[in-house]
Scaffold this motif. Structure first.
Motif, PDB file in Angstrom:
ATOM      1  N   LYS A  91     -43.183 -10.149 -44.047  1.00  0.00           N
ATOM      2  CA  LYS A  91     -44.945 -11.027 -44.237  1.00  0.00           C
ATOM      3  C   LYS A  91     -45.198 -10.495 -45.985  1.00  0.00           C
ATOM      4  O   LYS A  91     -44.730 -10.044 -46.785  1.00  0.00           O
ATOM      5  CB  LYS A  91     -45.554 -10.123 -43.713  1.00  0.00           C
ATOM      6  CG  LYS A  91     -45.515 -11.004 -41.959  1.00  0.00           C
ATOM      7  CD  LYS A  91     -45.743 -12.105 -41.843  1.00  0.00           C
ATOM      8  CE  LYS A  91     -45.585 -12.644 -40.051  1.00  0.00           C
ATOM      9  NZ  LYS A  91     -44.438 -11.736 -39.995  1.00  0.00           N
ATOM     10  N   LEU A 116     -47.894  -9.800 -48.016  1.00  0.00           N
ATOM     11  CA  LEU A 116     -48.797  -8.801 -47.833  1.00  0.00           C
ATOM     12  C   LEU A 116     -49.960  -8.994 -48.829  1.00  0.00           C
ATOM     13  O   LEU A 116     -50.631  -9.499 -49.767  1.00  0.00           O
ATOM     14  CB  LEU A 116     -48.433  -7.740 -48.853  1.00  0.00           C
ATOM     15  CG  LEU A 116     -49.337  -6.375 -48.410  1.00  0.00           C
ATOM     16  CD1 LEU A 116     -48.373  -5.678 -46.823  1.00  0.00           C
ATOM     17  CD2 LEU A 116     -48.747  -4.889 -49.301  1.00  0.00           C
ATOM     18  N   TYR A 145     -54.164  -3.625 -44.886  1.00  0.00           N
ATOM     19  CA  TYR A 145     -53.580  -4.826 -46.042  1.00  0.00           C
ATOM     20  C   TYR A 145     -53.895  -6.475 -44.623  1.00  0.00           C
ATOM     21  O   TYR A 145     -53.812  -5.896 -43.105  1.00  0.00           O
ATOM     22  CB  TYR A 145     -52.158  -5.137 -45.675  1.00  0.00           C
ATOM     23  CG  TYR A 145     -51.920  -3.652 -46.531  1.00  0.00           C
ATOM     24  CD1 TYR A 145     -52.537  -3.736 -48.397  1.00  0.00           C
ATOM     25  CD2 TYR A 145     -51.342  -2.947 -46.915  1.00  0.00           C
ATOM     26  CE1 TYR A 145     -52.127  -3.451 -49.405  1.00  0.00           C
ATOM     27  CE2 TYR A 145     -51.539  -1.684 -47.676  1.00  0.00           C
ATOM     28  CZ  TYR A 145     -51.583  -1.733 -49.111  1.00  0.00           C
ATOM     29  OH  TYR A 145     -51.324  -1.217 -50.410  1.00  0.00           O
ATOM     30  N   THR A 146     -53.985  -7.078 -44.940  1.00  0.00           N
ATOM     31  CA  THR A 146     -53.328  -8.826 -43.942  1.00  0.00           C
ATOM     32  C   THR A 146     -51.981  -8.894 -44.207  1.00  0.00           C
ATOM     33  O   THR A 146     -51.084  -8.782 -45.212  1.00  0.00           O
ATOM     34  CB  THR A 146     -54.262  -9.825 -43.957  1.00  0.00           C
ATOM     35  OG1 THR A 146     -53.797 -10.300 -45.590  1.00  0.00           O
ATOM     36  CG2 THR A 146     -55.524  -9.092 -44.088  1.00  0.00           C
ATOM     37  N   LEU A 147     -51.162  -9.309 -42.853  1.00  0.00           N
ATOM     38  CA  LEU A 147     -50.075 -10.074 -42.539  1.00  0.00           C
ATOM     39  C   LEU A 147     -50.021 -11.113 -43.268  1.00  0.00           C
ATOM     40  O   LEU A 147     -50.479 -11.826 -42.421  1.00  0.00           O
ATOM     41  CB  LEU A 147     -49.041  -8.814 -41.902  1.00  0.00           C
ATOM     42  CG  LEU A 147     -48.876  -7.423 -41.884  1.00  0.00           C
ATOM     43  CD1 LEU A 147     -48.210  -7.324 -40.597  1.00  0.00           C
ATOM     44  CD2 LEU A 147     -48.559  -6.776 -42.769  1.00  0.00           C
ATOM     45  N   LEU A 173     -53.197  -4.977 -40.879  1.00  0.00           N
ATOM     46  CA  LEU A 173     -52.123  -4.238 -40.593  1.00  0.00           C
ATOM     47  C   LEU A 173     -53.279  -2.595 -41.197  1.00  0.00           C
ATOM     48  O   LEU A 173     -53.500  -2.609 -42.495  1.00  0.00           O
ATOM     49  CB  LEU A 173     -50.807  -3.831 -40.838  1.00  0.00           C
ATOM     50  CG  LEU A 173     -50.023  -2.502 -40.973  1.00  0.00           C
ATOM     51  CD1 LEU A 173     -49.833  -2.657 -39.659  1.00  0.00           C
ATOM     52  CD2 LEU A 173     -48.648  -2.969 -41.813  1.00  0.00           C
ATOM     53  N   THR A 226     -41.593  -5.726 -39.231  1.00  0.00           N
ATOM     54  CA  THR A 226     -42.141  -7.222 -39.663  1.00  0.00           C
ATOM     55  C   THR A 226     -41.704  -7.841 -41.936  1.00  0.00           C
ATOM     56  O   THR A 226     -41.412  -6.815 -42.431  1.00  0.00           O
ATOM     57  CB  THR A 226     -43.327  -8.099 -39.129  1.00  0.00           C
ATOM     58  OG1 THR A 226     -43.678  -9.443 -40.051  1.00  0.00           O
ATOM     59  CG2 THR A 226     -44.082  -6.874 -40.533  1.00  0.00           C
TER      60      THR A 226
END
Length: 212
Positions: free
Chosen positions: A167, A169, A178-180, A194, A165
């Motif tokens: 994205k 971070l 983490y968030t995408l 993630l 992916t």
């Protein structure tokens, strides 16, 4: 010829539609049609960031040539110097770059501001538009030390279960995640979490451009 006419000339030279040009530059729909001599500098800067070969002095004044001749600011195909370009998509085919060291690049891209990259490859998908557009090629720099990853940057990520992916971070309320974050605000794209230990390979996306 006014600023808008010069800009349309450049867009036509690039073989783009006005709408795709606006998306690539992060401009609102119809922005080109509203441009004139009072166009904000911030708008010109967005265009210049997306198209570094455009001579902004020509765009603003009509003086000089449309394109910059500085080789440092214009990407060039090469077979002797630059960063390898692999004609594969990061989402579906990048494994041959990671795992098959005999794979040869199609050519090299000599683009001075991105020559620290590890490689160039293709992009499919719309989750990062208009920042990164479907069909662009991206400069990737592999990050070996994953212990500290600056947040807010765009990364290309390969997970331990084989997902790929691209994205931005972001932080998570869970210190182990983490968030995408997608750029595209369409409802079909959302923020995902993630786990940090699922990141197998990660590359910083240094920049993107249309295929040479």
């Amino acid at each position: 010829m006014d600023l808008k006419s010069r800009l349309i000339e450049f867009i036509e030279y690039k073989g783009l539609s006005v709408q795709s040009f606006e998306l690539q530059c992060g401009l609102s729909n119809g922005a080109v049609s509203k441009m004139g001599n009072n166009t904000r500098r911030s708008t010109i800067d967005k265009i210049s960031k997306s198209y570094s070969d455009l001579n902004t002095n020509w765009l603003l004044t009509g003086e000089g040539s449309m394109l910059l001749n500085n080789p440092d600011s214009v990407p060039q195909k090469s077979f002797t110097v630059g960063v390898p370009y692999y004609n594969v998509d990061f989402i579906g085919g990048f494994d041959i770059v990671l795992n098959d060291q005999t794979t040869k690049p199609e050519y090299l891209i000599d683009f001075k501001k991105y020559n620290e990259a590890t490689c160039w490859c293709n992009v499919t998908g719309h989750s990062m538009e208009p920042e990164i557009t479907h069909g662009d090629i991206i400069a990737l720099k592999k990050i070996e030390d994953k212990s500290f990853l600056p947040l807010g940057e765009v990364y290309a990520i390969v997970t331990t279960n084989g997902m790929r992916t691209i994205k931005r971070l972001g932080p998570s309320s869970n210190p182990k995640c983490y968030t995408l974050v997608p750029t595209n605000k369409s409802p079909e794209y959302g923020i995902q979490e993630l786990p940090k230990n699922m990141i197998e390979h990660i590359f910083q996306v240094l920049g993107c451009m249309k295929r040479l």
